[in-house]
Design a protein around this motif. Structure first.
Motif, PDB file in Angstrom:
ATOM      1  N   VAL A 130      -7.071   0.443   0.300  1.00  0.00           N
ATOM      2  CA  VAL A 130      -5.866   1.275   0.166  1.00  0.00           C
ATOM      3  C   VAL A 130      -5.474   1.810   1.537  1.00  0.00           C
ATOM      4  CG1 VAL A 130      -4.881   3.363  -0.849  1.00  0.00           C
ATOM      5  CG2 VAL A 130      -6.398   1.911  -2.206  1.00  0.00           C
ATOM      6  N   ILE A 131      -4.204   1.640   1.889  1.00  0.00           N
ATOM      7  CA  ILE A 131      -3.659   2.199   3.127  1.00  0.00           C
ATOM      8  C   ILE A 131      -3.080   3.572   2.803  1.00  0.00           C
ATOM      9  CG2 ILE A 131      -2.084   1.846   5.059  1.00  0.00           C
ATOM     10  CD1 ILE A 131      -2.018  -1.123   4.350  1.00  0.00           C
ATOM     11  N   ALA A 132      -3.595   4.601   3.456  1.00  0.00           N
ATOM     12  CA  ALA A 132      -3.176   5.975   3.170  1.00  0.00           C
ATOM     13  C   ALA A 132      -2.777   6.665   4.466  1.00  0.00           C
ATOM     14  CB  ALA A 132      -4.299   6.742   2.478  1.00  0.00           C
ATOM     15  N   GLY A 133      -1.958   7.688   4.330  1.00  0.00           N
ATOM     16  CA  GLY A 133      -1.545   8.451   5.502  1.00  0.00           C
ATOM     17  C   GLY A 133      -0.234   9.147   5.239  1.00  0.00           C
ATOM     18  N   GLN A 134       0.258   9.844   6.266  1.00  0.00           N
ATOM     19  CA  GLN A 134       1.518  10.563   6.132  1.00  0.00           C
ATOM     20  C   GLN A 134       2.702   9.597   6.121  1.00  0.00           C
ATOM     21  OE1 GLN A 134       2.017  14.314   8.363  1.00  0.00           O
ATOM     22  NE2 GLN A 134      -0.019  13.918   9.256  1.00  0.00           N
ATOM     23  N   PRO A 135       3.870  10.073   5.676  1.00  0.00           N
ATOM     24  CA  PRO A 135       5.070   9.231   5.736  1.00  0.00           C
ATOM     25  C   PRO A 135       5.362   8.801   7.173  1.00  0.00           C
ATOM     26  CG  PRO A 135       5.470  11.144   4.343  1.00  0.00           C
ATOM     27  CD  PRO A 135       4.141  11.367   5.012  1.00  0.00           C
ATOM     28  N   ASN A 136       5.894   7.585   7.314  1.00  0.00           N
ATOM     29  CA  ASN A 136       6.317   7.029   8.592  1.00  0.00           C
ATOM     30  C   ASN A 136       5.179   6.804   9.583  1.00  0.00           C
ATOM     31  OD1 ASN A 136       8.958   6.534   8.067  1.00  0.00           O
ATOM     32  ND2 ASN A 136       9.786   8.178   9.343  1.00  0.00           N
ATOM     33  N   ALA A 137       3.944   6.726   9.075  1.00  0.00           N
ATOM     34  CA  ALA A 137       2.840   6.378   9.973  1.00  0.00           C
ATOM     35  C   ALA A 137       2.772   4.870  10.207  1.00  0.00           C
ATOM     36  CB  ALA A 137       1.512   6.876   9.398  1.00  0.00           C
ATOM     37  N   GLY A 138       3.483   4.097   9.360  1.00  0.00           N
ATOM     38  CA  GLY A 138       3.500   2.649   9.517  1.00  0.00           C
ATOM     39  C   GLY A 138       2.694   1.917   8.468  1.00  0.00           C
ATOM     40  N   LYS A 139       2.494   2.536   7.316  1.00  0.00           N
ATOM     41  CA  LYS A 139       1.676   1.904   6.272  1.00  0.00           C
ATOM     42  C   LYS A 139       2.302   0.608   5.770  1.00  0.00           C
ATOM     43  CE  LYS A 139       1.758   5.573   3.685  1.00  0.00           C
ATOM     44  NZ  LYS A 139       2.558   6.391   4.636  1.00  0.00           N
ATOM     45  N   SER A 140       3.594   0.637   5.474  1.00  0.00           N
ATOM     46  CA  SER A 140       4.260  -0.568   4.980  1.00  0.00           C
ATOM     47  C   SER A 140       4.302  -1.648   6.056  1.00  0.00           C
ATOM     48  CB  SER A 140       5.678  -0.234   4.506  1.00  0.00           C
ATOM     49  OG  SER A 140       5.644   0.681   3.425  1.00  0.00           O
ATOM     50  N   SER A 141       4.500  -1.242   7.296  1.00  0.00           N
ATOM     51  CA  SER A 141       4.491  -2.213   8.398  1.00  0.00           C
ATOM     52  C   SER A 141       3.120  -2.860   8.538  1.00  0.00           C
ATOM     53  CB  SER A 141       4.887  -1.530   9.711  1.00  0.00           C
ATOM     54  OG  SER A 141       6.205  -1.033   9.651  1.00  0.00           O
ATOM     55  N   LEU A 142       2.072  -2.058   8.330  1.00  0.00           N
ATOM     56  CA  LEU A 142       0.717  -2.608   8.429  1.00  0.00           C
ATOM     57  C   LEU A 142       0.451  -3.597   7.300  1.00  0.00           C
ATOM     58  CD1 LEU A 142      -2.033  -2.737   9.764  1.00  0.00           C
ATOM     59  CD2 LEU A 142      -2.694  -0.686   8.461  1.00  0.00           C
ATOM     60  N   LEU A 143       0.874  -3.267   6.081  1.00  0.00           N
ATOM     61  CA  LEU A 143       0.715  -4.208   4.972  1.00  0.00           C
ATOM     62  C   LEU A 143       1.440  -5.513   5.282  1.00  0.00           C
ATOM     63  CD1 LEU A 143      -0.085  -4.986   2.049  1.00  0.00           C
ATOM     64  CD2 LEU A 143       2.045  -3.916   1.296  1.00  0.00           C
ATOM     65  N   ASN A 144       2.679  -5.425   5.757  1.00  0.00           N
ATOM     66  CA  ASN A 144       3.444  -6.630   6.091  1.00  0.00           C
ATOM     67  C   ASN A 144       2.752  -7.436   7.182  1.00  0.00           C
ATOM     68  OD1 ASN A 144       5.363  -5.841   4.240  1.00  0.00           O
ATOM     69  ND2 ASN A 144       6.771  -4.990   5.748  1.00  0.00           N
ATOM     70  N   ALA A 145       2.183  -6.739   8.177  1.00  0.00           N
ATOM     71  CA  ALA A 145       1.519  -7.441   9.281  1.00  0.00           C
ATOM     72  C   ALA A 145       0.263  -8.150   8.795  1.00  0.00           C
ATOM     73  CB  ALA A 145       1.171  -6.444  10.386  1.00  0.00           C
ATOM     74  N   LEU A 146      -0.516  -7.502   7.941  1.00  0.00           N
ATOM     75  CA  LEU A 146      -1.732  -8.128   7.416  1.00  0.00           C
ATOM     76  C   LEU A 146      -1.404  -9.306   6.512  1.00  0.00           C
ATOM     77  CD1 LEU A 146      -3.879  -4.970   6.568  1.00  0.00           C
ATOM     78  CD2 LEU A 146      -4.388  -6.698   8.315  1.00  0.00           C
ATOM     79  N   ALA A 147      -0.322  -9.166   5.722  1.00  0.00           N
ATOM     80  CA  ALA A 147       0.047 -10.226   4.783  1.00  0.00           C
ATOM     81  C   ALA A 147       0.830 -11.340   5.441  1.00  0.00           C
ATOM     82  CB  ALA A 147       0.872  -9.630   3.634  1.00  0.00           C
ATOM     83  N   GLY A 148       1.421 -11.068   6.611  1.00  0.00           N
ATOM     84  CA  GLY A 148       2.243 -12.076   7.267  1.00  0.00           C
ATOM     85  C   GLY A 148       3.545 -12.323   6.558  1.00  0.00           C
ATOM     86  N   ALA A 149       4.040 -11.309   5.833  1.00  0.00           N
ATOM     87  CA  ALA A 149       5.291 -11.448   5.083  1.00  0.00           C
ATOM     88  C   ALA A 149       5.904 -10.071   4.892  1.00  0.00           C
ATOM     89  CB  ALA A 149       5.054 -12.112   3.731  1.00  0.00           C
ATOM     90  N   GLU A 150       7.236 -10.045   4.705  1.00  0.00           N
ATOM     91  CA  GLU A 150       7.936  -8.783   4.477  1.00  0.00           C
ATOM     92  C   GLU A 150       7.824  -8.414   2.997  1.00  0.00           C
ATOM     93  OE1 GLU A 150       9.306  -6.811   6.816  1.00  0.00           O
ATOM     94  OE2 GLU A 150       8.468  -8.209   8.286  1.00  0.00           O
ATOM     95  N   LEU A 151       6.749  -7.741   2.642  1.00  0.00           N
ATOM     96  CA  LEU A 151       6.514  -7.374   1.245  1.00  0.00           C
ATOM     97  C   LEU A 151       7.054  -5.993   0.923  1.00  0.00           C
ATOM     98  CD1 LEU A 151       2.816  -8.576   1.009  1.00  0.00           C
ATOM     99  CD2 LEU A 151       4.832  -9.804   0.233  1.00  0.00           C
TER     100      LEU A 151
END
Length: 469
Positions: free
Chosen positions: A227-248
């Motif tokens: 689970v990726i956790a943290g404050q808003p705008n820390a880049g959680k969604s960007s990190l998920l996209n980077a790990l997955a290699g897709a804009e999820l």
């Protein structure tokens, strides 16, 4: 064996949908008259015959290959008929219905197979053991190449051979101990001369090696929930996209963009990781966002590992540091004991000092990773950290697939052997207790291969199979 196991069974053995080839399979005792009545001719064993598949009026439903496998040389250990036709769902349903119709006068009690029943019969007829049967389902469900290869090794019997080796050593030790119960005046000297302590020590070492490979195999099969956790705008969604290699996940500069979880399974060196992006953790008056935050904490509570994401561009902002400290303090209360937390410092490409001097407190004891989800810098270090906290150690070539129940059974064996070792090491061992611990250890081993399994356990295992397998 339950009464239903005596019934002949039939099912479509290929996946639902259209395909080049589809298979209808029938298994039971004494199928030869049924085959003759269904197809209008006999079939030579284990030889493909190209012929029409007639309906009740003699009109061809389709033309294809028919194969007959007399018992015991078949998948189930019973007589097996396979009809290989064109893979349209209507054609296969017609063939299955025709089999059930023809059976009314030729094969009484023929019925539709239940999920996993063909493989269950292979197990009950000693064609495979329970670990191999489970490996069939694992091979079908494998989500990575490494998992598929490991399942293949288990299906070929590699895991079962290890279990049988442990069982044989355990049986030999049990024989020594139980023989002494008939000669109590000589029991201690007899066990010492036979080096029972040394045999038990060797058994425990072998068990440790098997447990290590089984744990790796279970990891290949199950993966871990990250689970990726943290404050808003820390880049959680960007990190998920980077790990997955897709804009999820949607990425915007607006705080609170992510309102619900977004999940993706990735693989690192063949290990599946189920990565979940969650809503930013903060105080909010927005009812929808509050629901998303509550769900985020629910996901964190069920995680196998947490990536606590920090924003390096805000590492000197007092409000941000204080909010991070609040999250760091709440994580131990939400997480089960032993769940690792990795501090991930994001946006090193934008941090004024390169992001090497974090001011916010760290929540986890598993080190920290600096990266940029936007440029990809540092992602490899994060992947290595995830493998480390997952417990991945072995190369896929040396691992066989295993399930959580296998690991639990091996842990039970280990606990019983430790109790047995404590008895042997005492000045006045209670040999009846020692014998009982060894018996319980053997029973736990036998549950892996199915030599000692309840009908309830078999029901749970085979019900997870697809119909026709």
């Amino acid at each position: 064996m339950l009464p239903r196991h005596a019934d002949p069974i039939a099912a479509i053995a290929t996946a639902p949908g259209r395909g080049a080839v589809g298979i209808v399979r029938v298994s039971g005792k004494g199928l030869a008259p049924f085959v003759q009545g269904l197809l209008g001719r006999t079939l030579r064993p284990r030889e493909a015959h190209y012929l029409p598949f007639p309906d009740a009026q003699g009109q061809a439903i389709d033309r294809g290959l028919a194969l007959f496998f007399p018992a015991p040389h078949s998948y189930t250990g019973e007589d097996v008929l396979e009809l290989q036709a064109h893979g349209g769902p209507v054609v296969l349903q017609l063939l299955l219905a025709r089999c059930l119709e023809a059976a009314q006068g030729l094969l009484p009690r023929l019925r539709l197979a239940e999920p996993g029943e063909f493989t269950e019969r292979a197990f009950l007829n000693d064609k495979i053991d329970l670990a191999q049967a489970e490996a069939i389902a694992d091979l079908i469900d494998a989500s990575t190449e490494a998992a598929a290869r490991s399942a293949g090794r288990s299906l070929s019997g590699d895991f079962s051979k290890e279990i049988h080796g442990l069982r044989d050593a355990l049986v030999h030790l049990r024989m020594l101990v139980e023989a002494t119960l008939d000669f109590p005046e000589e029991e201690i000297d007899f066990l010492r001369k036979a080096d029972a302590q040394g045999q038990l020590s060797n058994l425990q070492q072998s068990l440790g090696r098997v447990m290590q490979r089984a744990q790796q195999g279970a990891l290949l099969r199950e993966g871990i929930k990250v689970v990726i956790a943290g404050q808003p705008n820390a880049g959680k969604s960007s990190l998920l996209n980077a790990l997955a290699g897709a804009e999820l996940a949607i990425v915007t500069p607006i705080a609170g963009t992510t309102r619900d979880k977004v999940q993706q399974t990735i693989q690192i060196e063949g290990v599946p990781l189920h990565v979940i992006d969650t809503a930013g953790l903060r105080e909010s008056d927005d009812e929808v966002e509050k629901i998303g935050i509550a769900r985020a904490w629910d996901e964190i509570a069920g995680a196998d590992a947490v990536l606590f994401l920090h924003d390096l561009t805000r590492q000197d902002a007092p409000d941000y540091v204080a909010a991070d400290a609040d999250i760091a303090g709440a994580l131990p209360e939400k997480l089960p004991e032993g769940v690792p937390v990795i501090d991930v410092w994001n946006k090193i490409d934008r941090a004024p000092d390169g992001g090497h001097a974090p001011a916010a407190p760290q929540a986890g004891a598993h080190g920290a990773v600096w990266l940029s989800a936007r440029t990809g810098e540092g992602l490899d270090a994060l992947r290595r950290a995830l493998l480390a906290v997952a417990g991945w150690q072995s190369a896929p070539e040396g691992v066989y697939i295993a399930r959580a129940r296998h690991v639990q059974a091996l842990q039970a064996v280990d606990a019983h052997l430790m109790e047995a070792g404590a008895q042997l090491a005492s000045d006045h061992p209670a040999l009846d207790l020692l014998a009982e611990e060894l018996r319980l250890a053997q029973n736990a081993l036998n549950t892996i291969t199915g030599e000692f399994s309840s009908d309830d356990l078999l029901g749970v295992i085979f019900s997870s199979f697809c119909i026709g397998k």
